[in-house]
Design a protein around this motif. Structure first.
Motif, PDB file in Angstrom:
ATOM      1  N   TYR A 180      31.132  37.109  35.815  1.00  0.00           N
ATOM      2  CA  TYR A 180      31.170  38.346  35.060  1.00  0.00           C
ATOM      3  C   TYR A 180      32.494  39.053  35.324  1.00  0.00           C
ATOM      4  CZ  TYR A 180      29.334  39.546  39.647  1.00  0.00           C
ATOM      5  OH  TYR A 180      29.138  39.620  40.997  1.00  0.00           O
ATOM      6  N   ASN A 181      32.725  40.127  34.575  1.00  0.00           N
ATOM      7  CA  ASN A 181      33.978  40.854  34.671  1.00  0.00           C
ATOM      8  C   ASN A 181      34.079  41.563  36.009  1.00  0.00           C
ATOM      9  OD1 ASN A 181      35.823  43.148  34.425  1.00  0.00           O
ATOM     10  ND2 ASN A 181      36.050  42.467  32.319  1.00  0.00           N
ATOM     11  N   ASP A 182      35.063  41.169  36.822  1.00  0.00           N
ATOM     12  CA  ASP A 182      35.182  41.741  38.163  1.00  0.00           C
ATOM     13  C   ASP A 182      35.626  43.198  38.148  1.00  0.00           C
ATOM     14  OD1 ASP A 182      34.322  39.440  39.249  1.00  0.00           O
ATOM     15  OD2 ASP A 182      36.245  38.774  40.028  1.00  0.00           O
ATOM     16  N   ASP A 183      36.321  43.629  37.112  1.00  0.00           N
ATOM     17  CA  ASP A 183      36.678  45.038  37.016  1.00  0.00           C
ATOM     18  C   ASP A 183      35.436  45.891  36.775  1.00  0.00           C
ATOM     19  OD1 ASP A 183      39.361  44.753  37.516  1.00  0.00           O
ATOM     20  OD2 ASP A 183      39.917  44.547  35.407  1.00  0.00           O
ATOM     21  N   GLU A 184      34.480  45.379  36.012  1.00  0.00           N
ATOM     22  CA  GLU A 184      33.207  46.075  35.850  1.00  0.00           C
ATOM     23  C   GLU A 184      32.518  46.202  37.205  1.00  0.00           C
ATOM     24  OE1 GLU A 184      28.911  45.606  33.505  1.00  0.00           O
ATOM     25  OE2 GLU A 184      30.521  44.123  33.208  1.00  0.00           O
ATOM     26  N   PHE A 185      32.593  45.143  38.000  1.00  0.00           N
ATOM     27  CA  PHE A 185      32.040  45.135  39.345  1.00  0.00           C
ATOM     28  C   PHE A 185      32.713  46.199  40.201  1.00  0.00           C
ATOM     29  CE2 PHE A 185      29.160  42.736  41.806  1.00  0.00           C
ATOM     30  CZ  PHE A 185      29.623  42.684  43.108  1.00  0.00           C
ATOM     31  N   ALA A 186      34.049  46.294  40.102  1.00  0.00           N
ATOM     32  CA  ALA A 186      34.803  47.289  40.860  1.00  0.00           C
ATOM     33  C   ALA A 186      34.429  48.703  40.462  1.00  0.00           C
ATOM     34  CB  ALA A 186      36.304  47.058  40.665  1.00  0.00           C
ATOM     35  N   ILE A 187      34.182  48.907  39.181  1.00  0.00           N
ATOM     36  CA  ILE A 187      33.810  50.237  38.699  1.00  0.00           C
ATOM     37  C   ILE A 187      32.448  50.651  39.259  1.00  0.00           C
ATOM     38  CG2 ILE A 187      33.153  51.528  36.628  1.00  0.00           C
ATOM     39  CD1 ILE A 187      35.354  49.917  35.157  1.00  0.00           C
ATOM     40  N   VAL A 188      31.534  49.687  39.385  1.00  0.00           N
ATOM     41  CA  VAL A 188      30.232  49.983  39.997  1.00  0.00           C
ATOM     42  C   VAL A 188      30.423  50.395  41.450  1.00  0.00           C
ATOM     43  CG1 VAL A 188      28.025  49.001  40.699  1.00  0.00           C
ATOM     44  CG2 VAL A 188      28.936  48.488  38.444  1.00  0.00           C
ATOM     45  N   ILE A 189      31.301  49.701  42.160  1.00  0.00           N
ATOM     46  CA  ILE A 189      31.594  50.076  43.549  1.00  0.00           C
ATOM     47  C   ILE A 189      32.125  51.509  43.594  1.00  0.00           C
ATOM     48  CG2 ILE A 189      33.109  49.626  45.530  1.00  0.00           C
ATOM     49  CD1 ILE A 189      32.995  46.661  44.821  1.00  0.00           C
ATOM     50  N   LEU A 202      37.135  38.820  48.786  1.00  0.00           N
ATOM     51  CA  LEU A 202      37.918  37.597  48.899  1.00  0.00           C
ATOM     52  C   LEU A 202      37.760  36.735  47.649  1.00  0.00           C
ATOM     53  CD1 LEU A 202      37.266  36.481  52.595  1.00  0.00           C
ATOM     54  CD2 LEU A 202      38.942  38.091  51.699  1.00  0.00           C
ATOM     55  N   ARG A 203      38.883  36.165  47.195  1.00  0.00           N
ATOM     56  CA  ARG A 203      38.887  35.241  46.052  1.00  0.00           C
ATOM     57  C   ARG A 203      38.236  35.875  44.815  1.00  0.00           C
ATOM     58  NH1 ARG A 203      37.486  32.659  50.513  1.00  0.00           N
ATOM     59  NH2 ARG A 203      35.274  32.756  50.005  1.00  0.00           N
ATOM     60  N   ASN A 204      38.513  37.146  44.612  1.00  0.00           N
ATOM     61  CA  ASN A 204      37.907  37.913  43.526  1.00  0.00           C
ATOM     62  C   ASN A 204      38.870  37.990  42.345  1.00  0.00           C
ATOM     63  OD1 ASN A 204      36.992  40.565  42.147  1.00  0.00           O
ATOM     64  ND2 ASN A 204      35.351  40.101  43.576  1.00  0.00           N
ATOM     65  N   ARG A 205      38.342  38.063  41.124  1.00  0.00           N
ATOM     66  CA  ARG A 205      39.181  38.130  39.928  1.00  0.00           C
ATOM     67  C   ARG A 205      39.484  39.577  39.526  1.00  0.00           C
ATOM     68  NH1 ARG A 205      35.792  33.584  38.151  1.00  0.00           N
ATOM     69  NH2 ARG A 205      34.540  35.030  36.923  1.00  0.00           N
ATOM     70  N   LEU A 206      39.368  40.466  40.458  1.00  0.00           N
ATOM     71  CA  LEU A 206      39.702  41.870  40.268  1.00  0.00           C
ATOM     72  C   LEU A 206      41.135  42.025  39.749  1.00  0.00           C
ATOM     73  CD1 LEU A 206      38.667  44.836  41.156  1.00  0.00           C
ATOM     74  CD2 LEU A 206      40.062  44.421  43.188  1.00  0.00           C
ATOM     75  N   THR A 207      41.367  43.000  38.863  1.00  0.00           N
ATOM     76  CA  THR A 207      42.718  43.291  38.368  1.00  0.00           C
ATOM     77  C   THR A 207      43.151  44.681  38.852  1.00  0.00           C
ATOM     78  OG1 THR A 207      42.075  44.400  36.301  1.00  0.00           O
ATOM     79  CG2 THR A 207      42.150  41.984  36.281  1.00  0.00           C
ATOM     80  N   ASN A 208      44.341  45.080  38.479  1.00  0.00           N
ATOM     81  CA  ASN A 208      44.849  46.396  38.865  1.00  0.00           C
ATOM     82  C   ASN A 208      43.937  47.525  38.381  1.00  0.00           C
ATOM     83  OD1 ASN A 208      46.969  44.902  39.810  1.00  0.00           O
ATOM     84  ND2 ASN A 208      48.567  46.152  38.859  1.00  0.00           N
ATOM     85  N   THR A 209      43.299  47.331  37.232  1.00  0.00           N
ATOM     86  CA  THR A 209      42.410  48.359  36.683  1.00  0.00           C
ATOM     87  C   THR A 209      41.236  48.623  37.617  1.00  0.00           C
ATOM     88  OG1 THR A 209      42.983  47.738  34.403  1.00  0.00           O
ATOM     89  CG2 THR A 209      40.927  48.970  34.739  1.00  0.00           C
TER      90      THR A 209
END
Length: 253
Positions: A180-189, A202-209
């Motif tokens: 799934y979209n890792d930026d969506e995951f980051a936004i939940v965090i 680790l080894r996450n597809r997170l972007t600058n956003t």
């Protein structure tokens, strides 16, 4: 019981577990030796808490009756560490699962942290707290540290973590197989777990956003581990923000 002719030995060298008397022999008193079993329970408990669950079950609780009694105290099992001496053979994994169930029983509902590493399964989590990951989280409102490695965790499950664990300070998510979209995951965090102090992705597809969203909301964050997050371009203002906010920053480059 410690041999009268030898110096004080660690518990793993003590013979005749459980059958030893808690009384110190006259010879030991004369030579200035002390019996480990004579230590105050509070001090003994403090020492044993530094061991892992496997060490306690296989060694420490067999030293003497007083240690066995202390090792059965639910307060000893508020934090459970099962990573010691782990093996990957089927028999070893089955044994560790059985031991994990046993120590969870000993906690009598007071569990605040559990580290079960490579043998975590839905059925084991089901045993810990009725059903699956989200049910486990719901039953652990005092949880402060959570690590999820090599297994899938949905955005919805992470939202449950944020809602049910207001004391969460450390979150480690290490899974290269997410879909799934890792930026969506980051936004939940950012939205649900803003009090984090230690975050590892680790080894996450997170972007600058996604990283910017975390920095905007998690003002208490002082340890950030983004190793092998190849989609992040840590330059310019974003790089400056990281170094200004984060006390310990780990990055691939």
């Amino acid at each position: 019981m410690v041999s009268p002719s030898s110096p004080i030995l660690p518990f793993s060298s003590v013979s005749s577990p459980l059958s030893s008397s808690s009384k110190t022999s006259p010879v030991m008193k004369e030579r200035g030796y002390r019996n480990w079993a004579d230590l105050p329970p509070e001090l003994t408990s403090s020492i044993l808490l530094r061991l892992g669950a496997i060490e306690i079950l296989e060694n420490a609780q067999k030293v003497c009756k007083s240690w066995h009694h202390i090792c059965k105290d639910p307060l000893m099992w508020r934090k459970i560490d099962m990573h010691n001496d782990l093996g990957h053979e089927h028999k070893t994994i089955c044994r560790h699962k059985a031991m994990c169930r046993h120590v969870v029983d000993r906690s009598q509902g007071g569990l605040v942290k559990i580290d079960i590493w490579y043998f975590g399964t839905d059925s084991l989590l089901d045993y810990i707290a009725d059903s699956g990951f989200t049910s486990a989280i719901v039953k652990l409102p005092l949880l402060e540290d959570l690590e999820v490695s090599a297994c899938d965790l949905s955005v919805e499950s992470l939202e449950v973590v944020g809602k049910c664990c207001p004391n969460l300070k450390t979150l480690k998510l290490n899974n290269p197989l997410i879909n799934y979209n890792d930026d969506e995951f980051a936004i939940v965090i950012a939205e649900c777990i803003p009090k984090l102090r230690h975050l590892q992705l680790l080894r996450n597809r997170l972007t600058n956003t996604g990283l910017k969203a975390i920095l905007d909301s998690c003002s208490h964050l002082d340890h950030l581990d983004l190793r092998e997050c190849s989609n992040i371009n840590l330059v310019g203002d974003l790089e400056m923000r990281c170094y200004e906010m984060i006390r310990v920053l780990r990055f691939t480059h």
